[in-house]
Design an enzyme around this catalytic site. Structure first.
Site, PDB file in Angstrom:
ATOM      1  N   CYS A   1     -51.331  73.564  47.852  1.00 14.48           N
ATOM      2  CA  CYS A   1     -52.914  74.602  47.032  1.00 14.48           C
ATOM      3  C   CYS A   1     -53.643  73.008  46.719  1.00 14.48           C
ATOM      4  O   CYS A   1     -53.348  72.857  45.311  1.00 14.48           O
ATOM      5  CB  CYS A   1     -52.300  75.439  45.865  1.00 14.48           C
ATOM      6  SG  CYS A   1     -50.746  76.980  46.484  1.00 14.48           S
TER       7      CYS A   1
ATOM      8  N   TYR B   1     -55.540  57.703  51.000  1.00 13.18           N
ATOM      9  CA  TYR B   1     -56.024  56.552  52.041  1.00 13.18           C
ATOM     10  C   TYR B   1     -56.987  56.793  52.657  1.00 13.18           C
ATOM     11  O   TYR B   1     -57.490  55.850  53.277  1.00 13.18           O
ATOM     12  CB  TYR B   1     -55.021  55.282  51.840  1.00 13.18           C
ATOM     13  CG  TYR B   1     -53.778  55.075  51.316  1.00 13.18           C
ATOM     14  CD1 TYR B   1     -53.719  54.730  49.982  1.00 13.18           C
ATOM     15  CD2 TYR B   1     -52.767  55.380  52.062  1.00 13.18           C
ATOM     16  CE1 TYR B   1     -52.973  54.244  49.372  1.00 13.18           C
ATOM     17  CE2 TYR B   1     -51.635  54.552  50.684  1.00 13.18           C
ATOM     18  CZ  TYR B   1     -51.593  54.673  49.881  1.00 13.18           C
ATOM     19  OH  TYR B   1     -50.729  54.024  48.991  1.00 13.18           O
TER      20      TYR B   1
ATOM     21  N   ARG C   1     -45.529  47.873  56.428  1.00 12.86           N
ATOM     22  CA  ARG C   1     -45.595  48.905  57.283  1.00 12.86           C
ATOM     23  C   ARG C   1     -45.662  48.422  58.692  1.00 12.86           C
ATOM     24  O   ARG C   1     -45.192  48.926  59.807  1.00 12.86           O
ATOM     25  CB  ARG C   1     -46.879  48.878  57.498  1.00 12.86           C
ATOM     26  CG  ARG C   1     -48.129  49.725  57.905  1.00 12.86           C
ATOM     27  CD  ARG C   1     -49.800  49.253  57.662  1.00 12.86           C
ATOM     28  NE  ARG C   1     -50.333  49.615  56.590  1.00 12.86           N
ATOM     29  CZ  ARG C   1     -49.992  50.711  55.451  1.00 12.86           C
ATOM     30  NH1 ARG C   1     -50.440  51.751  56.399  1.00 12.86           N
ATOM     31  NH2 ARG C   1     -50.318  50.546  54.762  1.00 12.86           N
TER      32      ARG C   1
HETATM   33  C1  LIG Z   1     -46.813  47.182  49.275  1.00 12.38           C
HETATM   34  C2  LIG Z   1     -46.269  45.037  49.330  1.00 12.38           C
HETATM   35  C3  LIG Z   1     -45.375  44.768  50.377  1.00 12.38           C
HETATM   36  C4  LIG Z   1     -45.237  45.067  51.536  1.00 12.38           C
HETATM   37  O1  LIG Z   1     -46.168  45.347  51.812  1.00 12.38           O
HETATM   38  P1  LIG Z   1     -46.897  46.489  54.006  1.00 12.38           P
HETATM   39  O2  LIG Z   1     -48.504  46.149  54.070  1.00 12.38           O
HETATM   40  O3  LIG Z   1     -46.057  47.448  54.491  1.00 12.38           O
HETATM   41  O4  LIG Z   1     -46.536  45.081  54.556  1.00 12.38           O
HETATM   42  C5  LIG Z   1     -44.801  43.034  50.365  1.00 12.38           C
HETATM   43  N1  LIG Z   1     -45.923  42.852  49.145  1.00 12.38           N
HETATM   44  C6  LIG Z   1     -45.914  43.153  47.649  1.00 12.38           C
HETATM   45  C7  LIG Z   1     -45.432  42.892  46.651  1.00 12.38           C
HETATM   46  C8  LIG Z   1     -46.072  44.999  47.785  1.00 12.38           C
HETATM   47  O5  LIG Z   1     -46.292  45.406  47.358  1.00 12.38           O
END
Ligand SMILES: *Cc1c(COP(=O)(O)O)cnc(C)c1O
Length: 419
Positions: A343, A316, A276
């Site tokens: 829908c 979320y 993210r």
């Molecule tokens: C989803 C995930 C990430 C990434 O998380 P972010 O919050 O998007 O940085 C990293 N490692 C694992 C194991 C994940 O499941």
């Protein structure tokens, strides 16, 4: 979102006016800023430049091949969670030694392929997975580098659906079982124990849960070393949260500093898996208002994007900024729920937003770069959106809008011949 700004009441992403994108590619579409993407990547790279760190972009946040290629060319490794993501990483040119494989349910086929290409490390999440990986590696005459994902049991203070480090979670190996599971890993053929990892949740906007988790992992590292199981790396999982609304996530430099203090003199390498934080604020979802509708208690702006394009609000309670692409004077302000045509009552992109808009107007849904397109679906038989990359004043299509023919192909191939 820093890349968004108004110029004479028209919204721009970097140097491109968003109406021109809607005109050229129609809506809904995701539009990304190359500059913002690479700046976010460089912020991580620079913050950890003084440490022996492998930064693996968690591609589940957004796995568009053109974006992956930009990141790989800038030096990123990849955190993958499936065989499909492995092939994407390879297609984007990621060297296998920069790939870590996360996820609770790796299949034999996925393990086989990852061993064949020689990835950096498997992040193993259970004792049963160790047995399977050992068997696959032994059969192939290979050695699998293994890290165990430990559940440090810290509260990430984030939404329950994206909180992953607590006891009641499907992820990771319980802290109390960590030592026994490491002993087992060290005894199995075909495995080399190299690391320890955690991922306590996503969209964390405080450092303290990360630091608590790191301290718990390092105490395990010490206990393992005392038994002769010496680890080479610590993997802290996902990145810091981003600003969707008014969050104030700490700078990544502060995180790097806190980690550096704790790893000093230990000879441990660092792995990070931000998703993210790299791509979230690099993208918007561009959509057009189809109708304005006055309900009995609410006003609705019905737009051409929906939960199948961006599911975060429904899944979320994710909050996204909504900006009119052309600011108009003299329109009445009203409070709207911005909803799609799907829908489902959960099909909203935003709720209770004060907007001065008309039918036909364009809206930009902010911070849609992460967990947007990647989580999209064909629900309601809606084709998947196009993706566009903005580079300064240049515009490049990086994923065509799916066609109806493409959406139907897998089923049409199975239809019996007519007559
Ligand atoms: C989803 C995930 C990430 C990434 O998380 P972010 O919050 O998007 O940085 C990293 N490692 C694992 C194991 C994940 O499941």
């Amino acid at each position: 979102m820093p890349a968004l700004h108004y110029q004479q009441q028209t919204l721009y992403l970097d140097d491109v006016a968003l109406p021109s994108i809607a005109h050229q590619f129609t809506t809904p579409c995701f539009v990304y800023s190359k500059r913002t993407l690479l700046q976010a990547w460089q912020a991580y790279r620079d913050a950890f430049a003084g440490q022996d760190a492998l930064i693996c972009y968690a591609m589940k946040a957004n796995s568009n091949l053109s974006l992956l290629k930009l990141l790989v060319d800038a030096g990123a490794g990849m955190d993958i969670v499936s065989g499909g993501e492995l092939e994407r990483a390879l297609l984007a040119g990621c060297p296998p030694e920069r790939i870590v494989f996360s996820g609770v349910g790796k299949t034999v086929t996925e393990m086989h392929r990852a061993l064949e290409v020689g990835i950096h490390c498997f992040n193993v999440e259970s004792s049963a997975e160790l047995d399977r990986l050992s068997a696959v590696a032994t059969r192939m005459g290979k050695t699998a580098a293994v890290s165990l994902r430990i559940n440090p049991d810290v509260d990430a203070g984030t939404h329950p659906y994206i909180s992953t480090g607590l006891k009641g979670n499907k992820f990771g190996i319980a802290h109390a079982e960590a030592l026994a599971t490491y002993r087992k890993a060290a005894s199995l053929p075909g495995l080399q124990v190299v690391g320890i990892d955690c991922h306590i949740g996503s969209q964390l906007t405080e450092l303290s849960p990360f630091i608590d988790a790191l301290d718990r992992l390092l105490s395990l590292v010490d206990q393992l070393a005392a038994e002769g199981i010496v680890l080479q790396h610590v993997d802290m999982g996902g990145g810091i949260g981003i600003c969707y609304d008014a969050e104030t996530p700490p700078p990544v430099r502060d995180y790097a500093q806190a980690i550096a203090e704790r790893l000093a003199g230990r000879g441990l390498k660092l792995v990070l898996e931000p998703g993210r934080a790299i791509v979230g604020n690099a993208g918007v979802l561009l959509t057009r208002v189809e109708f304005l509708k006055q309900g009995e208690t609410k006003n609705f702006a019905i737009v051409d994007a929906a939960m199948n394009d961006l599911i975060r609000p429904a899944l979320y309670e994710g909050w996204h900024q909504v900006l009119p692409v052309e600011q108009q004077e003299g329109l009445p302000e009203r409070v709207y729920d911005v909803v799609g045509p799907v829908c489902e009552s959960a099909d909203f992109l935003a709720q209770d937003r004060t907007l001065a808009i008309r039918a036909g107007d364009l809206l930009a849904i902010g911070s849609a770069g992460a967990y947007g397109m990647a989580m999209s679906s064909n629900y309601n038989s809606r084709v998947r959106a196009a993706e566009i990359l903005v580079d300064g004043d240049r515009v490049q299509l990086i994923r065509q809008r799916e066609t109806l023919a493409q959406m139907l192909a897998c089923e049409q191939a199975c239809l019996p011949e007519a007559g």
